[in-house]
Motif scaffolding. Structure first.
Motif: not given
Length: 344
Positions: A98-100, A102, A134-136
């Motif tokens: 994942t890029s984040n 969250d 929080r786009d990812g």
């Protein structure tokens, strides 16, 4: 575009056949390098320009975009995703990242081999630590190439507002006889925008207690009635407090409690009333120390008669009655009547 430029150069300079082959090879190399830089084809795990359109159909995500909307900060929302292998052969999923922080991926044991036309499921969870978008991206690395296949995640959050309100700022019991029990209800309402957890409800003061559920979870706008009891063992004014606790041990609300206990009388008050002209499932009796109220429920009766005991010497009580229909809806109060308990 590169091939056209090479053709013009060849005519202008009249290159030999062998040199043309060398330049043609260079042009082919340049075409390949341009596609790699643009991230087309190879981003889906292919290396040849001619197979780029086909690489876009290696897998299918359902849904093709994952959306989390208006998630309260600190809460965890989840969504299931299905990945289907559309390639001719088998596909091995080696890694998912994942890029984040969250976003988290669970529910799949890697590596896993997915046959043609079959699917694997996994779950994406979103727990925002702050209020903002929080786009990812979810990157899926497979045996089709070094570059990952990408699933877009769009997420938004909302500010968490937790607030517990009580229907009573304070609770006062009047004219409760020693040995008797006074009861009052207080409504607790979640007035915030997020779920609220009540870890416990406790009453401080020897004569005070709480009955009913003391731990619960309230959704926004939801209310619950809590019954507070006052059972004095001696005369006089007594005080305490009702504390509603949160999961971290702190108080969500504190309500002062007070009660006046009087000497108990052996006298009783017997109430009779006319039965409702409409078929009633029962009756509810209310009592107050003041003709204007507030009236507190003291009993439910199946017939048109009730006897009240444990009364305080020398005090006057006011009573009203309501009938209860088969649908459990109460009628309006009757006209109040009063009764004074004699001294001695």
């Amino acid at each position: 575009m590169v091939g056209t430029r090479f053709s013009k150069c060849l005519q202008r300079k009249s290159l030999s056949k062998s040199l043309s082959g060398a330049v043609l090879a260079l042009s082919a190399f340049s075409l390949f390098a341009t596609q790699v830089t643009a991230g087309r084809g190879v981003a889906k795990g292919t290396t040849a320009a001619a197979s780029a359109p086909k690489s876009e159909r290696l897998v299918e995500f359902t849904p093709d975009v994952v959306t989390f909307q208006n998630v309260p900060v600190g809460d965890t929302y989840t969504q299931a995703v299905r990945i289907t292998n559309l390639a001719e052969g088998t596909l091995q999923i080696r890694k998912i990242s994942t890029s984040n922080a969250d976003f988290q991926v669970t529910g799949i044991l890697l590596p896993v081999v997915v046959a043609h036309g079959t699917s694997e499921n996994f779950t994406i969870s979103f727990r925002p630590k702050g209020e903002s978008r929080r786009d990812g991206q979810i990157s899926i690395f497979t045996s089709s190439g070094d570059a990952p296949m990408v699933l877009t995640v769009r997420a938004s959050t909302i500010k968490v507002e937790t607030e517990l309100t009580a229907s009573e700022a304070a609770i006062d019991f009047e004219d409760v006889a020693v040995g008797g029990v006074g009861m009052q209800q207080v409504a607790l309402t979640n007035s915030g925008t997020s779920d609220l957890t009540i870890a416990g409800i406790s009453a401080m003061g020897a004569a005070f207690s709480v009955s009913g559920a003391t731990a619960m979870r309230l959704t926004p706008g939801q209310s619950v009635a809590v019954e507070v009891n006052f059972a004095p063992k001696s005369t006089g004014r007594q005080t305490g407090q009702l504390t509603i606790s949160s999961t971290d041990g702190g108080p969500l609300a504190v309500i002062p409690l007070a009660g006046t206990a009087a000497e108990s009388s052996r006298s009783t008050v017997k109430l009779n009333w006319e039965e409702s002209p409409v078929t009633a499932a029962g009756y509810v009796v209310y009592r107050s120390a003041d003709s204007s109220g507030p009236y507190r429920r003291i009993s439910e009766a199946a017939t048109s008669e009730f006897v009240d005991t444990g009364l305080a010497v020398g005090h006057t009580y006011y009573y009203v009655v309501a009938s209860v229909g088969a649908d459990q809806v109460e009628s309006e109060y009757s006209s109040p009547i009063s009764a004074t308990v004699p001294e001695g």
